[in-house]
Enzyme design. Structure first.
Site, PDB file in Angstrom:
ATOM      1  CG  HIS A  47      -1.753  -1.217   1.340  1.00 55.32           C
ATOM      2  ND1 HIS A  47      -2.918  -1.385   0.634  1.00 55.32           N
ATOM      3  CD2 HIS A  47      -1.575  -2.362   2.037  1.00 55.32           C
ATOM      4  CE1 HIS A  47      -3.427  -2.575   0.913  1.00 55.32           C
ATOM      5  NE2 HIS A  47      -2.641  -3.183   1.764  1.00 55.32           N
ATOM      6  CG  HIS A  94       3.082   5.747   5.710  1.00 51.64           C
ATOM      7  ND1 HIS A  94       2.858   5.809   7.078  1.00 51.64           N
ATOM      8  CD2 HIS A  94       2.002   6.322   5.125  1.00 51.64           C
ATOM      9  CE1 HIS A  94       1.687   6.373   7.291  1.00 51.64           C
ATOM     10  NE2 HIS A  94       1.150   6.704   6.129  1.00 51.64           N
ATOM     11  CG  HIS A 107      -0.369   8.553   1.685  1.00 51.50           C
ATOM     12  ND1 HIS A 107      -1.217   7.469   1.698  1.00 51.50           N
ATOM     13  CD2 HIS A 107       0.027   8.733   2.986  1.00 51.50           C
ATOM     14  CE1 HIS A 107      -1.354   7.027   2.941  1.00 51.50           C
ATOM     15  NE2 HIS A 107      -0.600   7.775   3.744  1.00 51.50           N
ATOM     16  CD  GLU A 119      -3.767   9.298   2.724  1.00 47.80           C
ATOM     17  OE1 GLU A 119      -3.475   9.221   3.933  1.00 47.80           O
ATOM     18  OE2 GLU A 119      -4.498   8.478   2.140  1.00 47.80           O
ATOM     19  CG  HIS A 164       0.892  10.521   6.604  1.00 44.62           C
ATOM     20  ND1 HIS A 164      -0.146   9.810   6.031  1.00 44.62           N
ATOM     21  CD2 HIS A 164       0.622  11.822   6.377  1.00 44.62           C
ATOM     22  CE1 HIS A 164      -1.001  10.655   5.489  1.00 44.62           C
ATOM     23  NE2 HIS A 164      -0.573  11.890   5.690  1.00 44.62           N
ATOM     24  CB  THR A 194      -5.706   7.934   5.670  1.00 44.55           C
ATOM     25  OG1 THR A 194      -4.401   7.402   5.385  1.00 44.55           O
ATOM     26  CG2 THR A 194      -5.585   9.261   6.395  1.00 44.55           C
ATOM     27  CB  THR A 195      -4.907   2.578   5.873  1.00 43.76           C
ATOM     28  OG1 THR A 195      -4.957   1.267   5.366  1.00 43.76           O
ATOM     29  CG2 THR A 195      -4.236   2.509   7.229  1.00 43.76           C
TER      30      THR A 195
HETATM   31  N1  ETK Z   1      -2.003   7.176   6.750  1.00 41.45           N
HETATM   32  S1  ETK Z   1      -1.943   5.992   7.826  1.00 41.45           S
HETATM   33  O1  ETK Z   1      -0.995   6.322   8.866  1.00 41.45           O
HETATM   34  O2  ETK Z   1      -3.280   5.724   8.305  1.00 41.45           O
HETATM   35  C1  ETK Z   1      -1.378   4.550   7.015  1.00 41.45           C
HETATM   36  C2  ETK Z   1      -1.807   4.284   5.719  1.00 41.45           C
HETATM   37  F1  ETK Z   1      -2.626   5.136   5.054  1.00 41.45           F
HETATM   38  C3  ETK Z   1      -1.402   3.119   5.061  1.00 41.45           C
HETATM   39  F2  ETK Z   1      -1.860   2.868   3.819  1.00 41.45           F
HETATM   40  C4  ETK Z   1      -0.546   2.222   5.680  1.00 41.45           C
HETATM   41  S2  ETK Z   1      -0.080   0.725   4.876  1.00 41.45           S
HETATM   42  C5  ETK Z   1      -1.557  -0.245   5.020  1.00 41.45           C
HETATM   43  C6  ETK Z   1      -1.651  -0.919   6.389  1.00 41.45           C
HETATM   44  C7  ETK Z   1      -0.574  -1.943   6.533  1.00 41.45           C
HETATM   45  C8  ETK Z   1      -0.537  -3.000   5.620  1.00 41.45           C
HETATM   46  C9  ETK Z   1       0.483  -3.951   5.754  1.00 41.45           C
HETATM   47  C10 ETK Z   1       1.462  -3.814   6.767  1.00 41.45           C
HETATM   48  C11 ETK Z   1       2.566  -4.831   6.868  1.00 41.45           C
HETATM   49  O3  ETK Z   1       2.551  -5.804   6.087  1.00 41.45           O
HETATM   50  O4  ETK Z   1       3.467  -4.628   7.741  1.00 41.45           O
HETATM   51  C12 ETK Z   1       1.395  -2.719   7.651  1.00 41.45           C
HETATM   52  C13 ETK Z   1       0.373  -1.781   7.532  1.00 41.45           C
HETATM   53  C14 ETK Z   1      -0.097   2.486   6.973  1.00 41.45           C
HETATM   54  F3  ETK Z   1       0.736   1.603   7.547  1.00 41.45           F
HETATM   55  C15 ETK Z   1      -0.510   3.634   7.650  1.00 41.45           C
HETATM   56  N2  ETK Z   1      -0.101   3.872   8.946  1.00 41.45           N
HETATM   57  C16 ETK Z   1      -0.201   2.822   9.938  1.00 41.45           C
HETATM   58  C17 ETK Z   1      -1.633   2.276   9.936  1.00 41.45           C
HETATM   59  C18 ETK Z   1      -1.740   0.775  10.141  1.00 41.45           C
HETATM   60  C19 ETK Z   1      -1.997   0.349  11.568  1.00 41.45           C
HETATM   61  C20 ETK Z   1      -1.206   1.057  12.614  1.00 41.45           C
HETATM   62  C21 ETK Z   1       0.303   1.115  12.343  1.00 41.45           C
HETATM   63  C22 ETK Z   1       0.895   2.490  12.199  1.00 41.45           C
HETATM   64  C23 ETK Z   1       0.186   3.393  11.284  1.00 41.45           C
HETATM   65 ZN    ZN Z   2      -0.455   7.811   5.772  1.00 44.62          ZN
END
Ligand code: ETK
Ligand code: ZN
Length: 257
Positions: A66, A92, A94, A104, A117, A198-199
């Site tokens: 993602h 990470h 976007h 975003e 972010h 946002t996920t």
């Molecule tokens: N904008 S955000 O901060 O909401 C955000 C996104 F928009 C994101 F798109 C992501 S990545 C999608 C979630 C994910 C998928 C796989 C794995 C793995 O295989 O390790 C890890 C995470 C992503 F990782 C995050 N941040 C993460 C949210 C996932 C759960 C909490 C971990 C820290 C923040």
């Molecule tokens: Zn993010």
């Protein structure tokens, strides 16, 4: 897709059926209408400590299907603008595609080329996993990325490794550097509001800080970002941004007038 990546940016309507919070009233991202933002002089400058990491400290950089995630040690601490102390977990990005921008958050309806972010969790909880389900659990620092003239040396530290993690699930190790260099020099000028991940699972546990100053990358750096990583469908991973969500009466604060 497989496992956690069964959601996608294509079928957004299924998010709120599969993850209840995604249909909530404190969702992110949002459009920041600067005319409606409330000037709050009590919002302190953001303070980052421990963000400068030695090159012998190796950090994991992963294509999780993602986005590209750089895992951060919890020695990075966030204070200042937040009443409580937060520790870094990961950062990470976007982005869009060669055809258009992919931040975003938007400002006055303007979408920026990309957005970083930096995710932190409240140190009163033992872990990110516990913190992310608590109302004051998470603090995310966001900054916009645009194309400027010169190469950005700090973003180069990440972008130069993207070719090593083109496939979903691939990861590599990146030597430490000054993570603060990925954020604006001026940490006093920002917008602040309460929102969500946002996920999926879209937990409404994020205190968002969106900096007013934009980061500049070279054209080549931006094209590396938008055209290197693959998605779970083995296409280019592009446009990994969620549409803006309704404020539902929430107020956006501004640390400046
Ligand atoms: N904008 S955000 O901060 O909401 C955000 C996104 F928009 C994101 F798109 C992501 S990545 C999608 C979630 C994910 C998928 C796989 C794995 C793995 O295989 O390790 C890890 C995470 C992503 F990782 C995050 N941040 C993460 C949210 C996932 C759960 C909490 C971990 C820290 C923040
Ligand atoms: Zn993010």
């Amino acid at each position: 897709g497989k496992g956690h990546s069964h959601w996608s940016y294509e079928d957004l309507k299924h998010w709120s059926t599969d993850y209840l919070d995604c249909g909530g009233t404190k969702q992110s991202p949002i459009n920041v209408d600067t005319a409606q933002a409330i000037f709050s002089p009590d919002l302190r400058p953001i303070q980052l400590s421990g963000y400068s990491l030695p090159a012998n400290q190796l950090l994991k950089l992963k294509n999780n299907g993602h986005t590209v995630v750089l895992e951060l040690p919890d020695s990075l601490a966030l204070a200042g603008g937040y009443a409580q102390q937060y520790r870094a977990a990961q950062l990470h990005l976007h982005w869009g595609s060669p055809a258009g921008p992919g931040s975003e958050h938007t400002v006055n309806g303007r979408r920026f080329a990309a957005e970083i972010h930096v995710v932190h969790y409240n140190t009163k909880y033992d872990s990110l996993t516990e913190a992310m389900v608590r109302p004051d659990g998470l603090a995310v620092l966001g900054a916009f990325l645009e194309v400027g003239h010169g190469e950005n040396q700090y973003y180069h530290e990440i972008l130069k490794h993207l070719h090593e993690i083109e496939e979903v699930g691939q990861e590599t190790l990146v030597p430490g550097f000054n993570i603060a260099g990925l954020l604006p020099a001026n940490l006093k000028l920002y917008f602040h509001y309460n929102g969500s991940l946002t996920t999926p699972p879209c937990y409404q546990t994020v205190k968002w800080t969106i900096f007013n100053q934009t980061m500049l990358l070279s054209h080549h750096q931006m094209s590396l970002l938008v055209s290197t990583l693959k998605s779970p469908e083995d296409e280019l991973l592009q446009n990994n941004y969620r549409p803006v969500q309704s404020l539902h009466g929430r107020q956006v604060l501004a640390s400046f007038q």
